[in-house]
Design an enzyme around this catalytic site. Structure first.
Site, mmCIF file in Angstrom:
data_model
loop_
_atom_site.group_PDB
_atom_site.id
_atom_site.type_symbol
_atom_site.label_atom_id
_atom_site.label_comp_id
_atom_site.label_asym_id
_atom_site.label_seq_id
_atom_site.Cartn_x
_atom_site.Cartn_y
_atom_site.Cartn_z
ATOM 1 N N GLU A 153 -89.068 50.716 69.904
ATOM 2 C CA GLU A 153 -89.928 50.325 68.782
ATOM 3 C C GLU A 153 -90.405 48.875 68.893
ATOM 4 O O GLU A 153 -90.132 48.032 68.029
ATOM 5 C CB GLU A 153 -89.201 50.546 67.455
ATOM 6 C CG GLU A 153 -88.914 52.005 67.174
ATOM 7 C CD GLU A 153 -88.167 52.242 65.872
ATOM 8 O OE1 GLU A 153 -88.113 53.388 65.410
ATOM 9 O OE2 GLU A 153 -87.614 51.255 65.312
ATOM 10 N N GLU A 312 -88.305 60.228 67.076
ATOM 11 C CA GLU A 312 -87.359 59.952 65.991
ATOM 12 C C GLU A 312 -87.964 60.376 64.660
ATOM 13 O O GLU A 312 -89.134 60.123 64.383
ATOM 14 C CB GLU A 312 -87.029 58.447 65.871
ATOM 15 C CG GLU A 312 -86.126 57.875 66.917
ATOM 16 C CD GLU A 312 -85.792 56.410 66.613
ATOM 17 O OE1 GLU A 312 -85.789 56.030 65.421
ATOM 18 O OE2 GLU A 312 -85.561 55.654 67.561
#
Length: 666
Positions: A153, A312
């Site tokens: 991320e 995710e």
């Protein structure tokens, strides 16, 4: 580059982040057994494990990683193996404290969280390359490794660093971009407020200033910060390509516009072998499933329409919002299959086993604290079965109906200080227009401003520009070509105003879009908080608007279809249409929301000849197409059973909060 397309190598993914380093080894055997019971096909491994892999400088411990990868492989579970470069070990920061990022105010952030990285720091870059090389050398040809996962991320929680190392790197970046100081001074408009630069060493990063700084400098610094992180990804990716040929390399995006806003995912998508995305529901009272659909459509579009992967999401509640309600029964499957409908090649979660310690111990997981006796576990097992039954859809593509334009760079520019109204919000306009199309059961493909030159009106009869404040002059040619060939264009206010340097386009507003829209805007007239105005269409419909109005002057061939009926812009056009070639360009000069915006969208859809599917509100019908088969996803977000008419005319009953998937021959 890998020799095979990513989806040819990957299974249909079902699983999640696995952090065995948090648990004693006796738990691992139970984990693998339960993964098989749940139908897990892949786990993401080692994302935060640098300190475990290299507990001391140059001393590597691979024994535990060898063991768990071997156990997973024996169980038939693929590994998405991470380079753990999002969290260097404590010993690294002790030796290299300048690798910690510095805030705009000059405060150096401390170790103890995640993502505390100066992406320009040479020591960090060297260490990241070293750990990546060791991992790739050891596991690059391991049959369990089906995907490489670089970092984690990017941009969350921090991307930009304002240290002296970054200032020096920024100057080099600027020299590469502009070549000469004269060109930089011209682009940045430094003649204003006497900011002319006479030497490259005079230029710094945009730290805190007495009042608003130079917006062009700020915008370039955002591009620079994004580029520095991307360069680090590319460096790791190239090592992996060299030492692990044929295995695709990715990093997990967060494209939902409210998350990781500092990343230009159009640029990043060109560097990954497989686009992956993380998505978490924002529980602020809005219809979260609409944001889910937007995120999935935008991720697919960033991937160029190709299959992508949800890497995710959450089985139930998260723990980082002000309030974190649990997902109601069935919501997990509905969310997961909603992403699959819109192009994902599976559904992955954070995380496999719920952590006992640390900042995310209350974040839901596939295996909760309560174990296998919980509702969440039963739903995980059932979802694993359903995902396994969909393996035939790998490589199929989601069919879209209409197109929208989105630009992260324009959003950066619009969010800078001293704009005409602090209530201007490009993300809000994106959400609102998308919701209007969603409520008409239309699937959306997104395009960047520089991707419009060959947009085919036969494929996308409607193109919506919800807000494009920053638009290079070249955008106009693509839009004019699209409209003249038969496309219908809808542009919202405060679009086309400035160029890529945040300089106002010469002449009247709306600058780059003035000609295609066939009008000028003499003056902006933002509305005050709480102030609203009415708009009346030529058909007599009265709409309520807020935030924005302006003095629109239609040109020849531009007809007025609605006017402001009160306020300072009373009697001025609020909605216009200009016929151009075989198409038409519409302009909406104010902010409408909900049913009021929907009324305008209906007018434009009718003009474009686009009809939505006849479905109840909050029920989706999304199609994935293959060479020989189609998959029809009927997704019911309501609390009552509905009957959905499928593309072949048959009807299927979809239970409350449920999803039905029908496979049909093309």
């Amino acid at each position: 580059m890998p020799s095979a397309a990513p989806h040819d190598r990957l299974p249909l993914a079902f699983g999640g982040d696995y952090n065995p380093e948090q648990w004693p080894q006796e738990v691992w055997e139970e984990d693998v057994r339960l993964m098989r019971e749940a139908g897990v096909t892949m786990v993401s491994l080692g994302i935060f494990a640098w300190s475990r892999i290299e507990p001391r400088p140059g001393a590597y411990d691979f024994e535990w990683l060898d063991r768990i990868i071997g156990m997973l492989h024996e169980a038939g579970i693929g590994v998405d193996l991470a380079t753990p470069t999002v969290v260097p070990p404590a010993w690294f920061y002790r030796a290299h404290p300048r690798a910690l990022p510095v805030t705009r105010e000059g405060v150096r952030l401390a170790f103890g969280s995640r993502g505390a990285i100066c992406h320009s720091d040479p020591d960090y870059r060297a260490a990241a390359a070293e750990i990546t090389s060791h991992l790739a050398s050891r596991y690059g040809t391991h049959p369990a490794v089906v995907l490489w996962h670089v970092h984690n991320e990017y941009g969350a929680p921090v991307l930009a660093c304002y240290c002296d190392t970054c200032a020096a790197a920024f100057r080099v970046w600027l020299q590469d971009r502009y070549g000469t100081l004269d060109a930089l001074n011209q682009a940045w408009g430094t003649a204003f407020w006497g900011q002319l630069y006479g030497d490259w060493e005079e230029i710094g990063v945009p730290r805190t200033t007495p009042t608003v700084g130079n917006p062009a400098q700020e915008l370039d610094f955002q591009r620079f910060a994004d580029g520095q992180a991307r360069a680090n990804f590319v460096a790791e990716r190239d090592i992996l390509h060299r030492l692990s040929p044929g295995v695709p390399v990715t990093t997990n995006f967060m494209v939902a516009p409210s998350q990781c806003s500092s990343i230009d995912y159009w640029a990043w998508a060109r560097e990954v072998d497989l686009v992956t995305n993380d998505h978490y529901l924002i529980t602020d009272g809005r219809r979260a499933h609409v944001n889910l659909a937007l995120a999935a459509d935008l991720t697919r579009s960033v991937a160029g329409g190709a299959p992508w992967l949800l890497l995710e999401h959450a089985t139930s509640g998260v723990n980082w919002q002000p309030h974190n309600p649990a997902k109601e029964p069935g919501r997990m499957a509905r969310d997961s299959l909603g992403h699959v409908a819109r192009g994902s090649e599976g559904a992955m979660f954070f995380q496999w086993r719920q952590s006992r310690s640390g900042a995310e111990k209350f974040h839901s997981s596939m295996l909760p604290h309560g174990g296998t006796g919980t509702r969440v576990w039963r739903e995980v097992v059932e979802l694993g079965r359903r995902v396994g039954e969909l393996s035939g859809l790998r490589g199929t593509r989601t069919r879209a109906d209409v197109a929208m334009v989105w630009s992260w760079e324009s959003w950066w520019a619009q969010n800078l200080d001293w704009r005409p109204s602090r209530d201007l919000d490009a993300r809000e306009r994106l959400d609102s227009f998308y919701e209007a199309l969603y409520d008409r059961h239309l699937t959306v493909d997104f395009f960047p401003p520089d991707g419009l030159a060959d947009l085919d009106p036969a494929r996308y009869p409607l193109l919506v520009v919800p807000q494009l404040y920053s638009a290079p002059a070249s955008v106009a040619a693509g839009l004019e070509r699209y409209v003249s060939r038969g496309g219908t264009l809808l542009v919202s206010f405060f679009s086309g105003i400035v160029d890529e340097h945040d300089a106002v386009h010469p002449g009247a507003y709306p600058g780059a879009l003035r000609d295609v829209l066939g009008l000028t805007v003499e003056e902006f007239d933002p509305l005050l908080p709480g102030e609203a105005v009415t708009v009346r269409t030529t058909e007599g419909e009265v709409l309520r608007a807020d935030v924005w109005s302006e003095y629109v002057v239609p040109g020849d061939g531009c007809e007025t279809l609605a006017v402001f009926t009160e306020g300072r812009t009373a009697s001025r056009p609020a909605l216009t249409r200009r016929a151009l070639g075989d198409g038409a360009a519409w302009y909406l000069a104010t902010r409408l929301t909900g049913a009021d915006l929907g009324a305008v969208v209906d007018l434009v859809l009718a003009d474009a000849g686009v009809r939505g599917v006849d479905l109840p509100r909050d029920v989706e019908l999304v199609v994935r197409e293959g060479e020989s088969d189609e998959y029809w996803f009927a997704v019911n977000h309501t609390d009552a059973e509905v009957k959905v008419t499928l593309p072949d005319g048959s009807r299927v009953a979809v239970g409350a909060g449920a999803v039905e998937v029908v496979r049909a021959a093309r």
